[in-house]
Design a protein around this motif. Structure first.
Motif, PDB file in Angstrom:
ATOM      1  N   TYR A   1       0.804  -1.091   0.105  1.00 23.19           N
ATOM      2  CA  TYR A   1       0.272  -0.166  -0.030  1.00 23.19           C
ATOM      3  C   TYR A   1       0.943   1.311   0.149  1.00 23.19           C
ATOM      4  CZ  TYR A   1      -3.528  -3.169   1.787  1.00 23.19           C
ATOM      5  OH  TYR A   1      -4.522  -4.080   1.621  1.00 23.19           O
TER       6      TYR A   1
ATOM      7  N   ARG B   1      -3.355   5.263   0.597  1.00 20.76           N
ATOM      8  CA  ARG B   1      -4.101   4.253   0.838  1.00 20.76           C
ATOM      9  C   ARG B   1      -4.215   3.804   2.304  1.00 20.76           C
ATOM     10  NH1 ARG B   1      -3.132  -0.411  -2.873  1.00 20.76           N
ATOM     11  NH2 ARG B   1      -5.182  -1.222  -2.034  1.00 20.76           N
TER      12      ARG B   1
ATOM     13  N   GLU C   1      -7.399   2.451   4.066  1.00 22.84           N
ATOM     14  CA  GLU C   1      -7.669   1.289   3.919  1.00 22.84           C
ATOM     15  C   GLU C   1      -7.286   0.231   4.876  1.00 22.84           C
ATOM     16  OE1 GLU C   1      -7.108  -0.274  -0.428  1.00 22.84           O
ATOM     17  OE2 GLU C   1      -6.946   1.662  -0.979  1.00 22.84           O
TER      18      GLU C   1
END
Length: 144
Positions: A133, A137, A140
């Motif tokens: 990632y 991100r 998330e």
């Protein structure tokens, strides 16, 4: 979950320019996950500060033309070794870096132009089926 994370995102001054890029969500991430800091460039033997570098195909070169590919590969291998040794399930890495960049990196011309691609460490981790990632991100990972 255990996450391998770029040390500069934790506030460590290990970037090429001796700075860091602390992630605003770091406290929340640390509450939910075990964070394992790495700086592949340092682990590969490069100093801090160091000349800026970018990927050119399979090579990594400095702005003045030095080839630092071997150090970037060594650092990627060390990051992978730590990831496996400590049981990290994913990695949260600094975007656009020639080592940690995920899906988009500078194109090797030192003009600030971005291109599709991964940094050396991100590429190696993905090849070993470790999810990578970028810091954009991070939300998330907070949802996991």
């Amino acid at each position: 979950m255990k996450l391998l994370i770029s040390a500069c995102l934790l506030g460590c001054r290990c970037r090429y320019d001796g700075a860091s890029k602390p992630l605003p969500q770091i406290a929340a991430l640390a509450e939910r996950h075990t964070l394992v800091p790495v700086c592949p460039e340092q682990m590969g033997g490069l100093s801090t500060p160091r000349p800026p570098s970018e990927r050119r195909g399979d090579r990594v070169v400095t702005r003045v033309g030095g080839d630092v590919t071997a150090q970037y590969r060594r650092g990627a291998e060390e990051a992978l070794r730590l990831c496996r040794l400590l049981g990290c399930e994913a990695a949260l890495l600094k975007e656009r870096s020639p080592s940690c960049g995920s899906r988009e990196i500078y194109d090797g011309t030192f003009t600030g132009t971005l291109t599709a691609g991964d940094g050396v460490t991100a590429e190696l981790l993905r090849a070993q089926s470790i999810p990578v990632y970028g810091e954009s991100r991070a939300e998330e990972l907070l949802a996991l």
